[in-house]
Every structure is written in structure tokens, then in C-alpha cells.
Design an enzyme around this catalytic site. Structure first.
Site, short mmCIF file in Angstrom:
data_model
loop_
_atom_site.label_atom_id
_atom_site.label_comp_id
_atom_site.label_asym_id
_atom_site.label_seq_id
_atom_site.Cartn_x
_atom_site.Cartn_y
_atom_site.Cartn_z
N LYS A 2 1.20 6.29 -6.23
CA LYS A 2 0.42 6.89 -5.11
C LYS A 2 -0.30 6.74 -6.32
O LYS A 2 -2.70 7.32 -5.87
CB LYS A 2 1.30 8.45 -4.66
N LYS A 48 7.80 -8.20 -14.53
CA LYS A 48 9.79 -7.95 -14.90
C LYS A 48 9.92 -9.15 -15.34
O LYS A 48 11.25 -8.88 -16.00
CB LYS A 48 10.32 -7.80 -13.07
N THR A 49 10.02 -10.26 -14.48
CA THR A 49 11.09 -11.65 -14.96
C THR A 49 10.59 -11.67 -16.24
O THR A 49 11.70 -12.27 -17.50
CB THR A 49 10.42 -11.88 -14.21
N SER A 58 6.29 11.44 3.24
CA SER A 58 5.23 12.15 2.77
C SER A 58 3.65 12.50 3.33
O SER A 58 3.33 12.91 2.66
CB SER A 58 5.17 11.45 1.56
N GLY A 93 9.56 -2.81 -9.67
CA GLY A 93 7.97 -2.23 -9.63
C GLY A 93 7.73 -3.53 -8.12
O GLY A 93 8.36 -4.46 -7.81
N PRO A 94 6.15 -3.64 -8.24
CA PRO A 94 5.77 -4.69 -7.42
C PRO A 94 5.62 -5.51 -7.67
O PRO A 94 5.69 -6.39 -9.15
CB PRO A 94 4.31 -3.77 -7.28
N PRO A 95 4.94 -6.54 -7.34
CA PRO A 95 4.86 -7.77 -7.28
C PRO A 95 4.26 -8.12 -8.74
O PRO A 95 2.73 -7.11 -8.69
CB PRO A 95 4.54 -9.10 -6.33
N GLY A 96 4.14 -8.80 -9.49
CA GLY A 96 3.09 -9.28 -10.08
C GLY A 96 2.57 -8.58 -11.83
O GLY A 96 2.17 -8.69 -12.32
N VAL A 97 3.97 -7.63 -11.76
CA VAL A 97 3.84 -6.84 -13.02
C VAL A 97 4.72 -6.69 -14.52
O VAL A 97 4.56 -6.30 -15.25
CB VAL A 97 4.38 -5.25 -12.33
#
Length: 850
Positions: free
Chosen positions: A776, A365-366, A733, A359-363
Site C-alpha cells: 500500500k 519469483k521464478t 481496510s 508477490g504480484p506478477p512480474g517481480v
């Protein structure tokens, strides 16, 4: 000038011998070796005279063998040759006694040797009282110099004690070998006796300090050596006493090691290896360097967890509540962990999962990994892989290297002290590779359930079981992970958040945490704040921000968020409209990292006012946000404000989440050289360039249907641009977006500003499926898009889209480019390319007919 000097007379010219690294002083007897031809000839000429006088002067560069007159110092000493000893090889040994200082005034014509004209330099004795005082001081310093071990001959030291002639005493001290050639020459050229005495006083004072410090250091070193020798003797005596009593120290230590090995619970092959190393340790001397290497190795084997494990008697319901407390939604991840815990409770044969959160940064995960460890009651270990390029970081170094250690996998297992921790490998997509090896390849064994039960570390050289470890990896993108490694992991995608999800996280997690950190809660107490949030407060890294996925998207029941903080006594209140303004106009991200930073910025400014006594409490409304955060950074709403000709809205996915982009096209007169009918700009990658070629080929194949003149591309070309030019772009795409843009530019039909599209185009006009549908659609939703065109084969991906997005965005699935054009282009009479020019590209379209 002394009386003795007045009694001597010298010829107008004398032979001169240049000296290397030597200065002769008056009244000083010195032995010299003479070997150069000119110098030997000068000695012979002096010995042939009635008085064996010769001038001795130092040459400026000792490395020069064939010295010239201008390379000799102009001040020297007239000396008398007292003794001459000729050597069979042609050289000579002489003993000379210095007589007087002289200055060379000229040179006589003599090719065989140097012959110089000169004048005497008389001594300036100065005032008697001052000379006596300086001389006494110098005598004291010289005696200290001798006592400190200075390089002075005993006869020189004895002579100096009784010497009363100040000039002679200064010249005698000047023979000290610690003086450089330049310092001695300076003393020889100095006619003032008092000045010579002062110069030597300063020099000897400095030398005495150096010699005293040297003596102190030698004394300390000697005392250390004496202490070491004493300890060695005492140890040897102790060994002898213990041997007589039957109490060998080494035997007791080895016995303790063997007991620890037995108690460590090692597998039999590992225990056998450890005991073998202890037997080796018993046979080699304690002073051997190998002793420390073996002892360190055995200590590592003993300290590793071989059997110690966290209990698996989980309460599944309680574990689910802990996961719900820490994170809102995330049904897929929670279900996967609960399923593993349930199966593990029923059977012990199930393998631990190896998960990969993408996933993108800041979601968050850690933080999700920490929550999983807390729910399972296991230790949490985090290891960052970002920038690692050395394979030894994973597998360790072999024991043949000095200072070798196990790899970080084994080191962290020692820290965990359990065989079944939750082990997070952070940023696995950023692992590098160079001449030291490929860490990704080393991770293949670690993350393979079929192999990691016998993981081999280069340092340990014995198999270690990692099969009970729950490995969780995190990545921003999958593409940079090597395919064999990606195949070993169960990938779970964590997309970006919707606006409502960010509001929920901000109100329930971020705002209470920032208020507490900035001391703005007053006397209010949180109403049962979740425990996990306390854990994240100790390390308030925005990367560990809580995640949110709507329950509707995951098909689970609605999960209650964290209990709200009591508003009583709160010094800062941020309204929901203000938070929504921050989300829309001050952040544009998939996660909530920047959102938390902006909230923290407001808290700091309010804390300053409260601490300064300006206010007691502050309520921040939407209209107040520019006062705290400055002007808006992003425009909220559609990607385009008006329907445009030759400009269509597409969507893209990067490691930072989804984003909208505009594809522009215009027609130009002429071609781009060699019959090239189009040009592509905007840092376009190879795959995206091929998509543009396919779109262009489809348009040219359907010129008649599009009312484009047959020979149009003979005299015209198409320029396609994808802003922003500084950002690299690639992927297939954007094919339908480029085709739509080209058709719009050629026909003059504007593209609807509220439509975004994605899909790969073929030469037959088919629209193929793409990836990253959720990212998207979320990007389109953030940009205010009303209609989203999606390949028909991606319809199955809509099950993961949050309901609030599907309620706001009308998703149209298409199978051909004709369907795309029908949805994206506004109606009205088609305009042939001859009726408009490049200047019309990007101009607002006329309102469509009713």
C-alpha cells in the site's frame, strides 16, 4: 423391337406383382419368392390364363408391406412364369423369364390383386459402329471385374463371353449385385442401348478400382501376417537353440534387471518389492499383457534417484556472490538460503526449507528459484500447478489403470536424477479442485517436513524420500492457498518495486538484455555480464525478471548491481529521463514485466530503422517516447488534482500489487426505501460493506460533534461509491477512508488531495491494524501521495519499507478516527448539511483560510 417380340402378343391387361429390392430384365431367368396375398392372387390369375404372363415391377420403398399403386415404379418387365412351386403356408416359389420392357399406363379394377394396362418399350439400338465399340469396351471391363473377384456367377461369365446381342449383354451385366436398386431401375427405364452400355462401363471401371485397392490391402495384410508368423517361428527356434546351449534370453534379461536393482541404491523394502516383481516377471509368459506392466514398473524404480545427490561442500562466500549477481537486494531471501547452506555444512540433520514466495506478477519469483539452484550447485526443476484439478497429477494413478504413470512429482525427480534438487512448484495459489480430487490436499504430504520422507505415490506403492528436496512455491496471493498447506510453508513476501528500484533494474538488467536480443549492441561486448543473466536470456519470460529490494530496507550492506554494458558501438541509447517517463506514464505495475515489454517495443522500432539503413545509431530522450510508444497511458501524480468534498483517497492490495482508489460519498434527499439511510455501490464485497456500515454507525453516533442535525437522516440518505464499478473489491481496510468521506460530505470540509489512508474502523472509533502495508505504501508513493495515514499498531511494519519511500511519504500513525479526520480534512468553518446539496459533492473546495 426384336423379331422374337413381334412373334409374341399380350393381352391388354396383365396381373402385376410388386417386387422388393429386385428388378427383372428381359431374357434373364430369375427365381422369386411370393408371399403377400395380393402377389399370390396375381400369380394364380396368371397361371389360370393360357399364357402365364405377369408384369414384374419394383416398389419404391421395400419397407412398405401393403403397397399402393402409386408406390410402384411405372416401368417394369413382362415375364413368363416357367415354373411354380406352392408352399403349404400359402406362399409360392416361382421361376420367371423376362420378356420385354413395359410402361404401365393404367390400372384395372381388381381388388384382389394388381392388374395393369401397359405399353411395350422398344430398344433404340443406335449406330452400329458406336454400339460395337462401346460393347467391346464393356466386355473388357466386365472380364476385369470377373478376374478381380466381382460377384458374378460362373455361368453368367461364360454366357457374357459369347454374347453378341448388345441389349441382352447390357441386361446381363445389369444383374451384377453391386448395383443399387435405383441404378438397376435406371437401366431398365433406359431405352437407348448405347446409353445403357456407357452407364455400365463407368460403373464397372469404378468397381474395378475398388476391387484392385481391396486386393492390394488384403495382400499387404497377408504379408504382414506371414512376416509375424515367420518371426514367431524363428523366435521359437532361437529359444530352443539357446536352451540347448544354456543361454536363455529371458534369463539374461532378468539377470540384468536384478543387477540394476542392486546398483540403484534402493532402501531394503523398495529393493525387496522390486526383486519380487522381477520374480513375477520370470514366471509369466512373455506374451502376457502383464509383462509390459511389470517391466515398466521395475524400470521406474530403477531410474529414480535413491542415493545420487549434489555435493554439499559449498563455498558460502561464492554462493552469496552468485545470488548478488543475479538479483539486486532481496536480503531476506538470500539470508535464508545462506543460513541453510551454513547449517547444512555444519550438520547433516537439518531439514531442507520449504519456502513460499508471495508477490504480484512480474517481480521475478521464478528467476529467484533458478538463482538459488545455481548458487547451491543443484538441479532446478519447475512444475506449474496453475489449473491442475486432478489429484493424480501429484500422486499418480494406480497400476490397475491402463497406461498408468507416476505423478509429476516422481516424474520430475527422475528428470532431476538427484535426491536433493531445487524443486519449484509455480502458481500454487491457482490449484483447482473438482470431482477428481483436490491437488492441494495431496500437496500436504509433499510439503510437510514430517511426512515427505515417506511420500507415497499411487503408482510406485513404495515410500520415496523427498526430505532432501528444497521445495520453493510461488503465489500471487495467500488467501486462495488452503490454511493447512500455508501453515507448512515459510512465507516470504516479495512486494512491488519503487521507482528507483525499477530504474536500477532497467539500466542494469532489462535494457542490456533487450539490446542484445535485438542486435543493437553492435560490436560492443558486455563488461562481465553476470552469468545468471545469460541463463535468463535463453528464456526471456518477463515473469523471470530480476527482483530488487533496496539494501537499506533489508539492513544489509549495499550490493553492487551488474556491470554496465560498454557504450562503444551501441546502436541505441535510452536516457535515464526517458526510462523514468516510461515507468511513470506507460506502466503502472508492481513488477517490471510491462516495463521490459515497452523497452522491447522501442528496440524493435529502432532495429527497423537501423536495418533499413535510415540511421546508424539512435538516442531516445524523454520527449521522443510518445513517438515510439504513443500517447501516455497513465497520469503520474496525485490521485486527485484538487481538494474535494466527499472524495477521499484509499489504498488496496490485490494479486497485482498495491493500488490507490477513491471513495466517494454524497447526500441525497429521501431514503433508499424501508428507512435505509445509505447505499453502497462499486462491486463491494461483504466485508467491505460491513466496514461501511460500521463507519456510518460511528458517524450517526457522533452527529452532534459533527454539527449534523439530529433528524437529518430521517429525510436524507448517504450514497457511497467506490470506482471503478467493474472491479470487485473487498476487505476491512477501507473503513477509515469511508468514514472520512462520509464526514466530509456531511460537513462540507474538503479532504486533502495529497493524503491517502488505510485502516479498519470500529464502532467506538478505534483504528485497527491491517495487512499489506508495504504494498500500500509503494502504491501511494507511485501515486505521488505526500501523507499516508496508518494504524498505530502497524508501525512495526515500517521497518520493511524502503528508505526512499519513507523519505518521500510522511507516514502518520493514528489510533482513533478523530486523529484521521484531523489529518485528512482541511480546516475552515463547518458547513451544515442544509447549506449544501448533493450537487456539491466532488466540487473543488475553497482555499483554506491562512
Amino acid at each position: 423391337m426384336t423379331d422374337e417380340t413381334l412373334d409374341r402378343t399380350y393381352p391388354a391387361e396383365l396381373p402385376l406383382v410388386p417386387l422388393r429390392e429386385a428388378v427383372i430384365f428381359p431374357k434373364i431367368v430369375t427365381p422369386l419368392g411370393v408371399g403377400r396375398e395380393k402377389s399370390v392372387n396375381a400369380i394364380n390369375a396368371a397361371m389360370a390364363a393360357e399364357k402365364h404372363y405377369v408384369i414384374l415391377a419394383a416398389q419404391k420403398d421395400a419397407e412398405v408391406d401393403d403397397v399402393r399403386a402409386d408406390q410402384i415404379y411405372s416401368v417394369g418387365t413382362v415375364a413368363e412364369i416357367v415354373r411354380l412351386l406352392r408352399i403349404p403356408d400359402g406362399s409360392a416359389q416361382i421361376i420367371v423369364q423376362g420378356l420385354d420392357r413395359v410402361r404401365i399406363t393404367g390400372w384395372a379394377e381388381e381388388p384382389r390383386y394388381f392388374r395393369a394396362r401397359f405399353e411395350l418399350i422398344p430398344d433404340d439400338m443406335g449406330e452400329a459402329v458406336e454400339r460395337e465399340a462401346v460393347m467391346r469396351s464393356l466386355k473388357t471391363l466386365f472380364q476385369q471385374y470377373v478376374d478381380n473377384g466381382g460377384s458374378v456367377l460362373p455361368e453368367v461369365a461364360m454366357t457374357a463371353k459369347t454374347l453378341e446381342d448388345a441389349s441382352h449383354f447390357a441386361d446381363l451385366v445389369a444383374t451384377t449385385p453391386d448395383l443399387t436398386l435405383e441404378q438397376r431401375q435406371h437401366l431398365l427405364e433406359t431405352k437407348h442401348v448405347v446409353e445403357r452400355l456407357r452407364f455400365l462401363s463407368v460403373f464397372l471401371a469404378k468397381q474395378n478400382e475398388i476391387l484392385e485397392l481391396k486386393a492390394k490391402i488384403q495382400s499387404e495384410v497377408q504379408s504382414t501376417i506371414d512376416k509375424t508368423q515367420r518371426e514367431y517361428i524363428l523366435r521359437e527356434q532361437m529359444k530352443t537353440i539357446q536352451k540347448e546351449l544354456g543361454e536363455d534370453e529371458g534369463t539374461a534379461e532378468l539377470k540384468e534387471l536384478r543387477e540394476k536393482i542392486e546398483a540403484a541404491g534402493m532402501p531394503d523394502p523398495v529393493k525387496e518389492k522390486a526383486l519380487k516383481e522381477v520374480s513375477r516377471l520370470e514366471k509369466i509368459p512373455q506374451a502376457s499383457p502383464e509383462t509390459g506392466v511389470i517391466r515398466t514398473y521395475v524400470d521406474w524404480l530403477i531410474s529414480l534417484p535413491w542415493k545420487a545427490a549434489a555435493a554439499d561442500d559449498w563455498d558460502i562466500t561464492a554462493a552469496g556472490k552468485i545470488l548478488d549477481e543475479d538479483h539486486y537486494g532481496l536480503g531476506k531471501v538470500k539470508d535464508r538460503i545462506i543460513e541453510y547452506m551454513a547449517v547444512r555444512k555444519l550438520t547433516q540433520d537439518v531439514r531442507a526449507p520449504i519456502l513460499c514466495f508471495v508477490g504480484p506478477p512480474g517481480v521475478g519469483k521464478t528467476s529467484l528459484g533458478k538463482s538459488i539452484a545455481r548458487a547451491m550447485g543443484r538441479k532446478f526443476i519447475r512444475m506449474s500447478l496453475g489449473g491442475i484439478r486432478d489429484e493424480a497429477e501429484i500422486r499418480g494413478h494406480r497400476r490397475t489403470y491402463v497406461g498408468a504413470l507416476p505423478g509429476r512429482i516422481i516424474q520430475n525427480m527422475k528428470v532431476a536424477a538427484q535426491v536433493n534438487p531445487v524443486f519449484m512448484l509455480d502458481e500454487i495459489d491457482k490449484v483447482g479442485a473438482d470431482f477428481r480430487g483436490d491437488p492441494s490436499s495431496a500437496l500436504l504430504e509433499v510439503l510437510d517436513p514430517e511426512q515427505n520422507n515417506t511420500f507415497q505415490d499411487h503408482y510406485l506403492e513404495v515410500p520415496y524420500d523427498l526430505s532432501k528436496v528444497i521445495f520453493i512455491t510461488t503465489a500471487n496471493v495467500e488467501d486462495t492457498i488452503i490454511p493447512p498447506l500455508r501453515d507448512r510453508m515459510e512465507v516470504i513476501r516479495l512486494p512491488g518495486y519503487t521507482e528507483d528500484e525499477k530504474m536500477h533494474i532497467a539500466l542494469g538488467y532489462l535494457l542490456p538484455r533487450q539490446l542484445k536480443q535485438h542486435g543493437l549492441l553492435g560490436d560492443a561486448q558486455p563488461v562481465e555480464e553476470p552469468k545468471a543473466e545469460a541463463a535468463t536470456e535463453t528464456a526471456p519470460d518477463p515473469d523471470t525478471a530480476p527482483e530488487a529490494v533496496t539494501p537499506e530496507a533489508t539492513g544489509e550492506a549495499s550490493v553492487p548491481g551488474p556491470a554496465a554494458v560498454s557504450t562503444d558501438g551501441k546502436k541505441l541509447e535510452i536516457t535515464e529521463d526517458a526510462l523514468r517517463k516510461i515507468i511513470r506514464e506507460y506502466t503502472r505495475e508492481a513488477g517490471v514485466r510491462n516495463l521490459e515489454r515497452e523497452i522491447g517495443s522501442i528496440c524493435r522500432k529502432v532495429a527497423r530503422k537501423v536495418a533499413g539503413g535510415e540511421v546508424d545509431e539512435v538516442t531516445v530522450a524523454a520527449a521522443d517516447i510518445p513517438t515510439y510508444l504513443g500517447p501516455e497511458r497513465f497520469e503520474y501524480g496525485l490521485a486527485e488534482k484538487e481538494d474535494m468534498v466527499g472524495a477521499a483517497t484509499g489504498v488496496s492490495v490485490s494479486e497485482f500489487g498495491g493500488d490507490v482508489l477513491t471513495v466517494e460519498a454524497t447526500t441525497v434527499d429521501g431514503t433508499f426505501g424501508e428507512g435505509k439511510d445509505f447505499q453502497l455501490t462499486g462491486q463491494i464485497g461483504k466485508v467491505m460493506e460491513e466496514s461501511a456500515r460500521a463507519a456510518m454507525s460511528w458517524v450517526r453516533a457522533h452527529q452532534r460533534e459533527l454539527s449534523v442535525p439530529k433528524d437529518f437522516f430521517r429525510d436524507h440518505a448517504m450514497h457511497i461509491h467506490v470506482p471503478a464499478g467493474a472491479i470487485p473489491k473487498d476487505g476491512p481496510s477501507a473503513g477509515v477512508t469511508m468514514a472520512t468521506t462520509i464526514v466530509s460530505a456531511l460537513t462540507g470540509r474538503p479532504v486533502r488531495r495529497d493524503v491517502a489512508m488505510t485502516g479498519e474502523i470500529t464502532l467506538r472509533g478505534k483504528v485497527l491494524p491491517i495487512g499489506g502495508v508495504k504494498e500500500k505504501l509503494l502504491a501511494a508513493h507511485r501515486a505521488g501521495i505526500k501523507t499516508f495515514i496508518l494504524p498505530e499498531k502497524n508501525k512495526k511494519d515500517l521497518v520493511d519499507i524502503p528508505k526512499e519511500v519513507l523519505d518521500t511519504v510522511d507516514v502518520k500513525t493514528v489510533g482513533t478516527i478523530d486523529e484521521v479526520l484531523a489529518l485528512a480534512l482541511l480546516g475552515g468553518p463547518r458547513v451544515t448539511p442544509a447549506a449544501f446539496g448533493p450537487r456539491d459533492m466532488g466540487h473543488p473546495a475553497a482555499p483554506p483560510p491562512a
